[in-house]
Design an enzyme around this catalytic site. Sequence first.
Site, PDB file in Angstrom:
ATOM      1  N   GLU A   1       4.808 -53.130 -14.058  1.00 28.60           N
ATOM      2  CA  GLU A   1       4.338 -51.810 -14.071  1.00 28.60           C
ATOM      3  C   GLU A   1       4.872 -51.046 -12.672  1.00 28.60           C
ATOM      4  OE1 GLU A   1       1.487 -48.833 -12.799  1.00 28.60           O
ATOM      5  OE2 GLU A   1       0.224 -50.348 -14.103  1.00 28.60           O
TER       6      GLU A   1
ATOM      7  N   GLY B   1       3.818 -52.532  -8.894  1.00 25.36           N
ATOM      8  CA  GLY B   1       4.434 -52.070  -7.637  1.00 25.36           C
ATOM      9  C   GLY B   1       5.694 -51.190  -7.700  1.00 25.36           C
TER      10      GLY B   1
ATOM     11  N   CYS C   1      -1.194 -44.794  -9.892  1.00 24.97           N
ATOM     12  CA  CYS C   1       0.052 -45.098 -10.686  1.00 24.97           C
ATOM     13  C   CYS C   1       0.133 -44.177 -11.849  1.00 24.97           C
ATOM     14  CB  CYS C   1      -0.195 -46.449 -11.368  1.00 24.97           C
ATOM     15  SG  CYS C   1      -0.665 -48.039 -10.410  1.00 24.97           S
TER      16      CYS C   1
END
Length: 458
Positions: free
Chosen positions: A230, A208, A264
């Site tokens: 992460e 997040g 991401c």
Amino acid sequence: MTKTTKCISPIDGSVYAERECLSKDAALEAVARARKAQKAWAARPLQERIDLVLGALAEVERTHDRMVTELAHQMGRPTRYGGELGGLKERATYMAKIAHDALAPTVIEDSAAFSRKITREAHGLVFVVAPWNYPYMTANNTIAPALIAGNVVVLKHAAQTILVGEHLADAYHAAGVPADVFQNIVLDHDTTSALISENAFDFINFTGSVGGGQAMERAAAGTFTGVATELGGKDPGYVRADANLDAAVDGLMDGAMFNAGQCCCGIERIYVHESLYDGFVEKAVAWVNALKLGNPLEEATTLGPMANVRFAKEVRAQIDEALADGATAHIEKMPADDGGAYLTPQILTNVTHNMRVMRDESFGPVVGIMSVKNDEEAIELMNDCQFGLTAAIFTADAEAADAIGARLETGTVLMNRADYLDPALCWTGCKNTGRGAGLSELGYHALTRPKSYHLKKA
């Protein structure tokens, strides 16, 4: 008063799903059931645990239509892309394939005098806090290997994709994984922090925001619970003078725009050798103008809305600030842009690292492109960032990519591709992207602890 969690659909702003949050006492009861079930689960043969996890994967595949439709409603991904089944299968099957070797003891000596070895012991209870942007793959990156390694798992999914947690739980339970071994629960932030601070879990995996990761670490302070994170990213792409221009445009623009830029490891800044710069920008603009922004349920749509209006608001703010500071926008407002979740993708030039759009995570369909003179300038700019998840280099020279990669402050170096996770390689980051080791053999090491045996036989 009972708290609830709502998923607001980006398609039309309606409430697509709403669930009650567990009270702290109810959450502690769920944790207690999980702990009670862990020893028996870990005692099952490894192959049996592998088969059950693969059975859950088959169940997700059997209910693939549910995945595709619910993803479109929850976070706006166009149905034409078929959800996340391909990546989910690739990662879970690879982790199943390597499990026996990855979890096997390391034998130091096995003689008449001594038996010395290092085994891998399950942590016990793994808490997975999953994000909404790739909600199946990111969650299962930890769930599958954690269960295979003998852990039990409690999943808390993001509010935006709350039905994904339910779908995964349904699949695992239908495959035969006991209900207490894998639990999907709905928690508010306060209860989550309270559980962590009271040492409810043995290992935490969080994907997040940087702020969310900091909150996790603060809650875990003093508990000695392992926390893998992460967090943010601002991943760069570099196009060297010897790159295949068309391939670089296709790879980097897909990396920047797919999933409305909500990846991401999405590409958020691009550096192009000056000899290719004009051609790259021209082709990149044409690439983005070919996108069709619209309702993700419609087959013609290639770019859906951002998952939430507030996410789009941040991207618009970064773009507006950059334009005020002299940046040039290349994409005209698209008809479907409603000023809310539906956001026109954007390419910016005349950008600098003084602009937030080149410095802060955007997590949306915008990318800045800069011209560079050589590798040295590219490396300096690529490293001028608070994050470090992936970096993509487009070049015909693998040795040059390797040499450049060695100097980049990042978790993964990619050549002639972007926005890809190889399950055989460790998924990790540095700087404010956080610390962790997902997938690969190292993923199993993160989800277990070493236990040493020194047995003197005579």
